[in-house]
Design a protein around this motif. Structure first.
Motif, PDB file in Angstrom:
ATOM      1  N   VAL A   1       0.859  -1.192   0.000  1.00  0.00           N
ATOM      2  CA  VAL A   1       0.000   0.000   0.000  1.00  0.00           C
ATOM      3  C   VAL A   1       0.890   1.236   0.000  1.00  0.00           C
ATOM      4  CG1 VAL A   1      -2.000  -1.057   1.113  1.00  0.00           C
ATOM      5  CG2 VAL A   1      -0.196  -0.064   2.529  1.00  0.00           C
ATOM      6  N   GLN A   2       0.323   2.351  -0.429  1.00  0.00           N
ATOM      7  CA  GLN A   2       1.095   3.574  -0.561  1.00  0.00           C
ATOM      8  C   GLN A   2       0.883   4.510   0.621  1.00  0.00           C
ATOM      9  OE1 GLN A   2       1.603   5.272  -4.519  1.00  0.00           O
ATOM     10  NE2 GLN A   2       0.208   3.724  -5.356  1.00  0.00           N
ATOM     11  N   ASP A   3       1.892   5.310   0.904  1.00  0.00           N
ATOM     12  CA  ASP A   3       1.890   6.271   1.997  1.00  0.00           C
ATOM     13  C   ASP A   3       1.140   7.536   1.559  1.00  0.00           C
ATOM     14  OD1 ASP A   3       2.445   7.952   4.110  1.00  0.00           O
ATOM     15  OD2 ASP A   3       4.618   7.965   3.805  1.00  0.00           O
ATOM     16  N   LEU A   4       0.114   7.890   2.317  1.00  0.00           N
ATOM     17  CA  LEU A   4      -0.693   9.074   1.997  1.00  0.00           C
ATOM     18  C   LEU A   4      -0.298  10.292   2.823  1.00  0.00           C
ATOM     19  CD1 LEU A   4      -4.214   7.358   1.891  1.00  0.00           C
ATOM     20  CD2 LEU A   4      -2.761   7.956  -0.047  1.00  0.00           C
ATOM     21  N   SER A   5       0.767  10.194   3.591  1.00  0.00           N
ATOM     22  CA  SER A   5       1.125  11.235   4.552  1.00  0.00           C
ATOM     23  C   SER A   5       1.298  12.604   3.922  1.00  0.00           C
ATOM     24  CB  SER A   5       2.413  10.849   5.285  1.00  0.00           C
ATOM     25  OG  SER A   5       2.286   9.587   5.889  1.00  0.00           O
TER      26      SER A   5
ATOM     27  N   LEU B   1      -1.868  14.341   3.420  1.00  0.00           N
ATOM     28  CA  LEU B   1      -2.614  14.660   4.642  1.00  0.00           C
ATOM     29  C   LEU B   1      -1.966  15.768   5.466  1.00  0.00           C
ATOM     30  CD1 LEU B   1      -3.405  10.985   5.643  1.00  0.00           C
ATOM     31  CD2 LEU B   1      -5.135  12.729   5.182  1.00  0.00           C
ATOM     32  N   GLN B   2      -0.818  16.263   5.037  1.00  0.00           N
ATOM     33  CA  GLN B   2      -0.104  17.257   5.827  1.00  0.00           C
ATOM     34  C   GLN B   2      -0.784  18.619   5.837  1.00  0.00           C
ATOM     35  OE1 GLN B   2       3.906  17.212   4.307  1.00  0.00           O
ATOM     36  NE2 GLN B   2       4.458  15.329   5.420  1.00  0.00           N
TER      37      GLN B   2
ATOM     38  N   LEU C   1      -7.834   8.712  12.773  1.00  0.00           N
ATOM     39  CA  LEU C   1      -6.844   8.635  11.701  1.00  0.00           C
ATOM     40  C   LEU C   1      -5.661   7.755  12.099  1.00  0.00           C
ATOM     41  CD1 LEU C   1      -6.100   9.682   8.870  1.00  0.00           C
ATOM     42  CD2 LEU C   1      -4.981  11.630   9.987  1.00  0.00           C
ATOM     43  N   ASN C   2      -5.310   7.787  13.385  1.00  0.00           N
ATOM     44  CA  ASN C   2      -4.133   7.040  13.841  1.00  0.00           C
ATOM     45  C   ASN C   2      -4.285   5.527  13.710  1.00  0.00           C
ATOM     46  OD1 ASN C   2      -2.645   9.287  14.454  1.00  0.00           O
ATOM     47  ND2 ASN C   2      -3.084   9.258  16.635  1.00  0.00           N
ATOM     48  N   ILE C   3      -5.515   5.031  13.614  1.00  0.00           N
ATOM     49  CA  ILE C   3      -5.733   3.601  13.425  1.00  0.00           C
ATOM     50  C   ILE C   3      -5.135   3.134  12.093  1.00  0.00           C
ATOM     51  CG2 ILE C   3      -7.529   1.833  13.098  1.00  0.00           C
ATOM     52  CD1 ILE C   3      -9.313   3.443  14.952  1.00  0.00           C
ATOM     53  N   TYR C   4      -4.959   4.082  11.169  1.00  0.00           N
ATOM     54  CA  TYR C   4      -4.518   3.750   9.810  1.00  0.00           C
ATOM     55  C   TYR C   4      -3.063   4.130   9.549  1.00  0.00           C
ATOM     56  CZ  TYR C   4      -9.502   3.206   9.413  1.00  0.00           C
ATOM     57  OH  TYR C   4     -10.796   2.803   9.628  1.00  0.00           O
TER      58      TYR C   4
ATOM     59  N   ASN D   1       4.001   6.014  13.290  1.00  0.00           N
ATOM     60  CA  ASN D   1       5.220   6.814  13.178  1.00  0.00           C
ATOM     61  C   ASN D   1       5.100   7.942  12.159  1.00  0.00           C
ATOM     62  OD1 ASN D   1       6.618   5.317  15.134  1.00  0.00           O
ATOM     63  ND2 ASN D   1       7.254   3.784  13.623  1.00  0.00           N
ATOM     64  N   GLY D   2       3.937   8.591  12.150  1.00  0.00           N
ATOM     65  CA  GLY D   2       3.746   9.745  11.282  1.00  0.00           C
ATOM     66  C   GLY D   2       3.411   9.436   9.848  1.00  0.00           C
ATOM     67  N   LYS D   3       3.277   8.155   9.515  1.00  0.00           N
ATOM     68  CA  LYS D   3       2.905   7.767   8.160  1.00  0.00           C
ATOM     69  C   LYS D   3       1.508   7.167   8.169  1.00  0.00           C
ATOM     70  CE  LYS D   3       7.575   6.976   6.375  1.00  0.00           C
ATOM     71  NZ  LYS D   3       8.475   6.031   5.672  1.00  0.00           N
ATOM     72  N   TYR D   4       0.724   7.503   7.155  1.00  0.00           N
ATOM     73  CA  TYR D   4      -0.658   7.041   7.071  1.00  0.00           C
ATOM     74  C   TYR D   4      -0.875   6.321   5.747  1.00  0.00           C
ATOM     75  CZ  TYR D   4      -1.234  10.100  11.049  1.00  0.00           C
ATOM     76  OH  TYR D   4      -1.092  10.689  12.282  1.00  0.00           O
TER      77      TYR D   4
END
Length: 434
Positions: free
Chosen positions: A116-120, A123-124, A136-139, A142-145
């Motif tokens: 899966v790809q990082d959406l961080s 979302l910034q 949001l943190n469930i997904y 370490n700062g990456k979503y």
């Protein structure tokens, strides 16, 4: 909470039993970037009924109209069929471009394997700030979503008010003893107490999980999960969860054939007033009414999972979660992320609320809730000192599958509470070595 390599999750439905090595072997190249050229987004979701199914198709249509270079290929699958098919494509290293996820350890294992790809980065800005941080943190970790949520809530007991009244029950049960007495009163009135689709395993898993939450609380789970102080999922609270569960099963409170019944069957039982209660998430009333023969369904009430006498858990602790969407490794990331941003904007989020599809954990959407039952769910979740994501999603996929299988064995009487707890803990220990 401490983190382990086999899972890093904050704070549904079953995960696929995939190992890190097999996932890593399936992975390939890095994420493609947007070229502005024609792209197709292969989208899998599990909303099989209206208004949700039509609403999501409408979102795709609107987006395509505004972005003619983007097309959607939508695959709609029932919950368990989705999980089985997703397992297959993940093992082959070819995930859908956009797909349903419940977050937790299952999603994070996919992330670790590069599926899966990082959406961080998307979302910034202002989009990320619209979400409730805890949801949001469930997904992410370490700062990456790796996904964004489109629903969040809690599991509780939904009950048919008319059937409770028929049995002379004026107050929902608050303790486990009261709960067992309520079952007996319903049976004396000729009413099936509980609807359950145990064949699909995850609806049955809710009982063992909630009993673990009530008996052990956050401290017992953290001790077992982090392997601190000799903690184990074979510790007394988790063994006792199985004991209490089999105490319930011995009363024969479920509809005939429940071990072979699916969640769809459970909906039909509840929607047509053939059972008085079900332990289910925030989506239950809408799903049940959607399959009701009279198109209206029963008048439902809600009560929390009962306090278990002698348990260490807080009676207001909650088990639950919601759902969201992840972006597969081969997806056109810019377009997929932009579509998710469109899906969860204030207008569309409010429409999801108005049509009783879901309540995205977005401030403007939560403020628009008018349904009294949904308000009860949200209040129950908000008041919980400890919110536990579904065990089968919080834990690594392989552990989640063992959990589901062992709980099904507890319902069927084919395993003992001690053996079930040990099997679950053995799976956790094995995951630590991956």
């Amino acid at each position: 909470m401490k983190r382990r390599d086999f899972l890093a999750s904050s704070i549904g439905a079953a995960g696929a039993a995939l190992s890190i090595p097999s996932l890593l072997a399936a992975c390939g190249s890095s994420s493609p970037s947007s070229s502005g050229g024609p792209v197709t987004i292969n989208w899998w979701h599990i909303i099989t009924g209206d208004p949700g199914k039509s609403f999501l198709q409408g979102l795709a249509n609107q987006y395509t109209k505004a972005h003619p270079n983007v097309k959607f290929k939508i695959t709609v699958l029932e919950n368990d069929a989705f999980k089985q098919k997703l397992t297959t494509v993940m093992q082959s290293g070819s995930p859908p471009d956009l797909f349903t996820t419940w977050g937790g350890g299952v999603l994070l294992q996919y992330a670790k394997a590069g599926l899966v790809q990082d959406l961080s980065s998307y979302l910034q800005g202002s989009w990320g700030s619209t979400f409730d941080t805890s949801a949001l943190n469930i997904y992410g970790d370490n700062g990456k979503y790796y996904a964004v949520p489109t629903d969040n809530g809690a599991v509780g007991f939904w009950y048919n008010k008319a059937l409770f009244s028929k049995a002379g029950i004026t107050t929902p049960p608050a303790t486990w003893t009261d709960f067992l007495q309520t079952i007996k009163k319903l049976q004396s009135a000729g009413i099936t107490p509980i609807g359950l689709g145990a064949k699909d395993k995850w609806p049955a898993m809710y009982y063992w999980t909630y009993l673990g939450v009530r008996l052990g609380g956050k401290a017992a789970f953290d001790k077992a999960y982090n392997r601190t102080g000799g903690g184990s999922f074979a510790d007394p609270p988790f063994v006792q969860a199985g004991v209490r569960l089999q105490e319930l099963v011995a009363l024969n409170p479920f509809q005939k054939g429940y071990l072979g019944a699916s969640y769809t069957d459970q909906q039909t039982v509840m929607g047509n007033g053939k059972a008085a209660m079900e332990l289910m998430g925030q989506w239950a009333p809408g799903n049940d009414k959607g399959v009701a023969t009279d198109k209206k369904g029963p008048d439902f009430g809600l009560f929390p999972f009962p306090m278990v006498e002698g348990g260490a858990g807080n009676p207001t602790d909650v088990m639950g979660g919601g759902g969201g969407y992840a972006v597969g490794k081969n997806a056109p990331l810019a377009e997929a992320a932009d579509f998710l941003k469109f899906m969860t904007n204030a207008t569309n989020a409010a429409t999801m609320v108005a049509q009783n599809i879901s309540v995205p954990p977005i401030k403007t959407a939560e403020a628009a809730v008018t349904d009294p039952l949904r308000k009860e769910v949200d209040a129950m979740a908000a008041a919980a000192p400890y919110f536990q994501l579904y065990y089968d999603q919080f834990l690594p996929p392989a552990v989640g599958q063992v959990l589901l299988d062992q709980v099904q064995g507890l319902f069927a009487g084919s395993v003992t509470p001690q053996a079930a707890a040990k099997a679950i803990d053995d799976s956790v220990a094995a995951s630590l070595n991956q």
